[in-house]
Write a protein that holds these residues in place. Structure first.
Motif, short mmCIF file in Angstrom:
data_model
loop_
_atom_site.label_atom_id
_atom_site.label_comp_id
_atom_site.label_asym_id
_atom_site.label_seq_id
_atom_site.Cartn_x
_atom_site.Cartn_y
_atom_site.Cartn_z
N PHE A 17 -8.99 -2.86 -0.89
CA PHE A 17 -9.31 -3.72 -2.05
C PHE A 17 -10.80 -3.97 -2.06
CE2 PHE A 17 -8.43 -6.70 1.35
CZ PHE A 17 -9.24 -7.81 1.13
N ARG A 41 0.87 -1.19 0.00
CA ARG A 41 0.00 0.00 0.00
C ARG A 41 0.90 1.23 0.00
NH1 ARG A 41 -2.67 3.51 3.94
NH2 ARG A 41 -4.57 4.33 2.94
N HIS A 83 -6.59 -0.62 -7.14
CA HIS A 83 -6.98 -1.53 -6.06
C HIS A 83 -7.21 -2.96 -6.56
CE1 HIS A 83 -8.32 2.53 -4.64
NE2 HIS A 83 -7.55 2.13 -3.64
#
Length: 424
Positions: free
Chosen positions: A130, A38, A164
């Motif tokens: 996500f 991330r 994502h």
């Protein structure tokens, strides 16, 4: 334009930009090991399913929230951003067990468009981690075309949202679904699994079924009602809050905590409270927001540190000298002793509350909404302590006696005993 106004407008523009810029999340594989990145940094999910108390997730060392759909997503994402948390954002995909027909191309196309609008609405929020495409679509299903629909949704997400990963969430893990998803859903990046008593064996199951990609445990918790002992009158026996704390810790430490090659983390269930079989079975908080011993365990698992003040520990609860697993039968209208043994690690003074409920008859599957039974008043003395009496109801049937032991510091221990009243 006044200089200070220009500065404040610039600050506002910068703030707005910061709030609407996505943080890129990627799945990386190096040397046979998968990692979730991330913003370019490794990210292991210490997550909670249901974000009822986001500030408490953060305080316990958690970092992520799971939702099952986008209802209320604006609030969840705002709270997540405020508390430095991320969100596994659920997309509510229709289930065959609720009557959806995956042989109907028009209905499938309409659903895809609806979900596309949801993805476009939320994809740039920085809290999104996500996408969770559906929940337990394999529960009580017969039509494998659902996996074609999941693939279409995952493809659509990759087309409109480059930032994502995608996932779909299974009830349990078995060979058939793994084979379908491997064959039909190449656009699904992460496999998500809901499991309860089976948590301890998940890393082994993942490998046995041949899933070689990354996975998340999207729900895990106490022993499920379908996995528990059952009385002759079909009442599932629930673990006490202290038994739950022990199994949450042992199953987690034995399994996913050790899987450093494929597991991206977990979402504990349920960070909040719900009625499912009972009002206490899955929630690790009570209806009045008190924390059970499971919350202590989660803080330890996430942060390595136990809380300063610990929840009460319940060692036994007996009705007429019998435990919940002893198939308790009572005579209508008779009085019986109820005794609970609770110790507080901090020597806090304990207070007790008892509640008598008829056995729930509004029983659903897959976590669908159930109504809470209405309490029966007047059969337990007011101000009852660790030892009290229950007057059995006069009506024949199945009931449960609940006890709540409070430490005065927002912590609680809970237990219940199912029993059956025989007619006079």
């Amino acid at each position: 334009m006044k200089p200070y106004l220009a500065v404040s407008l610039l600050a506002l523009a910068t703030t707005t930009y910061a709030q609407t810029s996505p943080v890129k999340v990627e799945v990386k594989q190096t040397a046979g090991r998968y990692q979730l990145l991330r913003g370019g940094k490794p990210y292991f999910i210490n997550g909670a399913g249901g974000g009822q108390f986001p500030e408490r997730i953060k305080a316990c060392g958690g970092n992520s929230i799971r939702t099952w759909g986008t209802g209320g997503a604006d609030k969840v994402l705002a709270e997540a951003n405020k508390n430095g948390l991320t969100v596994m954002l659920g997309l509510d995909v229709a289930r065959e067990r609720h009557g959806f027909d995956y042989n109907n191309p028009q209905a499938v196309a309409e659903q895809l468009q609806k979900l596309r609008a949801e993805v476009l609405k939320y994809k740039d929020n920085p809290a999104v981690l996500f996408w969770g495409i559906g929940n337990e679509l394999n529960l009580e299903y017969t039509n494998p075309k659902v996996w074609d629909a999941v693939q279409q949704i995952a493809q659509m997400i990759h087309e409109v949202d480059p930032n994502h990963p995608t996932s779909t969430v299974l009830a349990g893990l078995n060979q058939k679904e793994v084979d379908y998803i491997k064959a039909k859903c190449p656009a699904v990046d992460i496999l998500s699994i809901n499991t309860y008593a089976g948590l301890a064996s998940i890393p082994q199951q993942v490998r046995t079924t041949g899933w070689t990609g990354p996975y998340v445990v999207a729900e895990w918790g106490p022993t499920g009602h379908w996995e528990s002992p059952v009385t002759p009158w079909k009442a599932s026996v629930e673990e006490t809050s202290s038994q739950k704390a022990a199994v949450y810790q042992s199953r987690y430490e034995a399994s996913v905590a050790k899987d450093k090659t494929q597991c991206f983390g977990t979402y504990v269930f349920l960070w909040g409270q719900k009625q499912e079989r009972t009002p206490t079975w899955y929630g690790i908080f009570t209806e009045d927001g008190k924390e059970s011993e499971v919350v202590d365990v989660m803080q330890y698992l996430w942060s390595g540190k136990w809380p300063q003040n610990r929840a009460p520990h319940l060692t036994s609860f007996k009705l007429n000298g019998k435990q919940a697993t002893d198939n308790v039968y009572l005579q209508a209208g008779q009085s019986y002793p109820a005794v609970v043994a609770v110790a507080d690690p901090d020597k806090d003074a304990l207070t007790y509350r008892y509640e008598l409920l008829p056995e729930s008859t509004d029983l659903k599957s897959g976590g669908d909404r159930e109504s809470r039974p209405v309490a029966i008043p007047g059969l337990i003395p007011a101000g009852a302590s660790a030892q009290t009496t229950l007057k059995a109801p006069t009506k024949e049937g199945a009931y449960r006696l609940f006890v709540y032991a409070y430490d005065g510091k927002d912590n609680v221990a809970t237990a219940n005993i199912p029993f059956y009243v025989k007619g006079k």
